[in-house]
Write a protein that holds these residues in place. Structure first.
Motif, mmCIF file in Angstrom:
data_model
loop_
_atom_site.group_PDB
_atom_site.id
_atom_site.type_symbol
_atom_site.label_atom_id
_atom_site.label_comp_id
_atom_site.label_asym_id
_atom_site.label_seq_id
_atom_site.Cartn_x
_atom_site.Cartn_y
_atom_site.Cartn_z
ATOM 1 N N UNK A 2 0.847 -1.199 0.000
ATOM 2 C CA UNK A 2 0.000 0.000 0.000
ATOM 3 C C UNK A 2 0.881 1.248 0.000
ATOM 4 N N UNK A 3 0.405 2.285 -0.674
ATOM 5 C CA UNK A 3 1.119 3.560 -0.735
ATOM 6 C C UNK A 3 0.234 4.630 -0.086
ATOM 7 N N UNK A 4 0.849 5.401 0.796
ATOM 8 C CA UNK A 4 0.154 6.483 1.485
ATOM 9 C C UNK A 4 0.841 7.802 1.163
ATOM 10 N N UNK A 5 0.041 8.857 1.025
ATOM 11 C CA UNK A 5 0.561 10.185 0.728
ATOM 12 C C UNK A 5 0.293 11.106 1.915
ATOM 13 N N UNK A 6 1.250 11.967 2.204
ATOM 14 C CA UNK A 6 1.098 12.922 3.297
ATOM 15 C C UNK A 6 0.212 14.079 2.850
ATOM 16 N N UNK A 7 -0.730 14.455 3.682
ATOM 17 C CA UNK A 7 -1.548 15.626 3.395
ATOM 18 C C UNK A 7 -1.567 16.524 4.621
ATOM 19 N N UNK A 8 -1.547 17.823 4.378
ATOM 20 C CA UNK A 8 -1.534 18.825 5.450
ATOM 21 C C UNK A 8 -2.884 19.510 5.509
ATOM 22 N N UNK A 9 -3.343 19.801 6.717
ATOM 23 C CA UNK A 9 -4.635 20.454 6.918
ATOM 24 C C UNK A 9 -4.433 21.817 7.570
ATOM 25 N N UNK A 10 -5.029 22.835 6.981
ATOM 26 C CA UNK A 10 -5.009 24.181 7.535
ATOM 27 C C UNK A 10 -6.435 24.673 7.699
ATOM 28 N N UNK A 11 -6.724 25.292 8.842
ATOM 29 C CA UNK A 11 -7.964 26.050 8.958
ATOM 30 C C UNK A 11 -7.670 27.387 8.285
ATOM 31 N N UNK A 12 -8.328 27.660 7.189
ATOM 32 C CA UNK A 12 -8.095 28.928 6.494
ATOM 33 C C UNK A 12 -8.758 30.080 7.228
ATOM 34 N N UNK A 13 -9.984 29.881 7.680
ATOM 35 C CA UNK A 13 -10.649 30.966 8.382
ATOM 36 C C UNK A 13 -12.082 30.638 8.733
ATOM 37 N N UNK A 14 -12.632 31.498 9.567
ATOM 38 C CA UNK A 14 -14.026 31.425 9.984
ATOM 39 C C UNK A 14 -14.675 32.722 9.520
ATOM 40 N N UNK A 15 -15.840 32.622 8.920
ATOM 41 C CA UNK A 15 -16.487 33.845 8.464
ATOM 42 C C UNK A 15 -16.964 34.673 9.661
ATOM 43 N N UNK A 16 -17.228 35.958 9.405
ATOM 44 C CA UNK A 16 -17.556 36.887 10.498
ATOM 45 C C UNK A 16 -18.837 36.536 11.228
ATOM 46 N N UNK A 17 -19.717 35.776 10.604
ATOM 47 C CA UNK A 17 -20.950 35.383 11.285
ATOM 48 C C UNK A 17 -20.752 34.116 12.120
ATOM 49 N N UNK A 18 -19.537 33.550 12.080
ATOM 50 C CA UNK A 18 -19.205 32.304 12.789
ATOM 51 C C UNK A 18 -20.065 31.131 12.349
ATOM 52 N N UNK A 19 -20.551 31.168 11.118
ATOM 53 C CA UNK A 19 -21.396 30.097 10.610
ATOM 54 C C UNK A 19 -20.625 29.057 9.807
ATOM 55 N N UNK A 20 -19.489 29.467 9.218
ATOM 56 C CA UNK A 20 -18.770 28.572 8.332
ATOM 57 C C UNK A 20 -17.277 28.559 8.647
ATOM 58 N N UNK A 21 -16.691 27.381 8.523
ATOM 59 C CA UNK A 21 -15.258 27.189 8.673
ATOM 60 C C UNK A 21 -14.719 26.687 7.340
ATOM 61 N N UNK A 22 -13.646 27.303 6.868
ATOM 62 C CA UNK A 22 -13.008 26.878 5.625
ATOM 63 C C UNK A 22 -11.724 26.136 5.972
ATOM 64 N N UNK A 23 -11.563 24.950 5.387
ATOM 65 C CA UNK A 23 -10.409 24.106 5.665
ATOM 66 C C UNK A 23 -9.727 23.778 4.344
ATOM 67 N N UNK A 24 -8.407 23.866 4.349
ATOM 68 C CA UNK A 24 -7.616 23.528 3.168
ATOM 69 C C UNK A 24 -6.853 22.241 3.422
ATOM 70 N N UNK A 25 -6.992 21.279 2.527
ATOM 71 C CA UNK A 25 -6.240 20.025 2.599
ATOM 72 C C UNK A 25 -5.293 20.017 1.404
ATOM 73 N N UNK A 26 -3.989 19.875 1.673
ATOM 74 C CA UNK A 26 -2.979 19.922 0.618
ATOM 75 C C UNK A 26 -2.305 18.562 0.499
ATOM 76 N N UNK A 27 -2.292 18.011 -0.707
ATOM 77 C CA UNK A 27 -1.570 16.763 -0.967
ATOM 78 C C UNK A 27 -0.096 17.103 -1.164
ATOM 79 N N UNK A 28 0.752 16.487 -0.362
ATOM 80 C CA UNK A 28 2.179 16.791 -0.413
ATOM 81 C C UNK A 28 2.940 15.684 -1.140
ATOM 82 N N UNK A 29 4.037 16.012 -1.779
ATOM 83 C CA UNK A 29 4.828 14.988 -2.483
ATOM 84 C C UNK A 29 5.697 14.176 -1.523
ATOM 85 N N UNK A 30 5.063 13.608 -0.502
ATOM 86 C CA UNK A 30 5.741 12.760 0.478
ATOM 87 C C UNK A 30 4.942 11.474 0.570
#
Length: 149
Positions: A2-30
């Motif tokens: 099996x081959x596994x790839x490293x991915x990094x997770x960042x919370x990009x931000x929360x909107x001003x109404x605190x209703x939504x959270x944006x998350x970025x998942x990045x596939x890394x060459x590892x």
């Protein structure tokens, strides 16, 4: 094997109404390979990864001018070195997800997103409404497939 790839997770931000959270998942060459008979816990095993820095984001007049992830590797018999991924030019390496936040409920990465196909153009439209930006929340190995020997 099996081959596994490293991915990094960042919370990009929360909107001003605190209703939504944006998350970025990045596939890394590892990548790591795990033998079929080997029962290994692979989450959180980054012996050669020194640091994943916060995203380098520049936003000017309603447009992203930089959207880059820097990675620092240590030198313990690996041929890997420090590198950066400019996600403005490699959007295929990232996935932007939008989660609805409910008062009093905890958020988990495994939670089903409201939208998991947000483009950088879509993000630019909402970016000025963010009140908290760019918090690195960890990385994990993700199963990518099988390598035949």
């Amino acid at each position: 094997m099996a081959v596994y790839q490293l991915s990094a997770n960042n919370f990009l931000g929360i909107d001003k109404s605190n209703s939504f959270l944006y998350v970025l998942k990045v596939k890394l060459p590892v990548f790591i390979k795990v033998n079929d008979g080997l029962k290994e816990k692979i989450e959180g095993t980054f012996q050669n990864l020194n640091d994943i820095e916060l995203l380098d984001i520049k936003f000017h007049e309603g447009k992203f001018t930089r959207f880059k992830l820097w990675l620092n590797f240590s030198d313990n018999n690996d041929s890997q070195s420090d590198f950066s991924v400019n996600l403005m030019f490699h959007p295929e390496l990232m996935e932007i997800r939008k989660y609805r936040l409910h008062v009093g409920q905890q958020f988990y990465i495994e939670t089903t997103p409201q939208d998991d196909n947000i483009s950088l153009d879509d993000l630019e439209r909402d970016f000025e409404q963010f009140q908290e930006i760019n918090l690195f929340v960890g990385a994990q190995y993700q199963y990518t497939g099988v390598r035949n020997q």
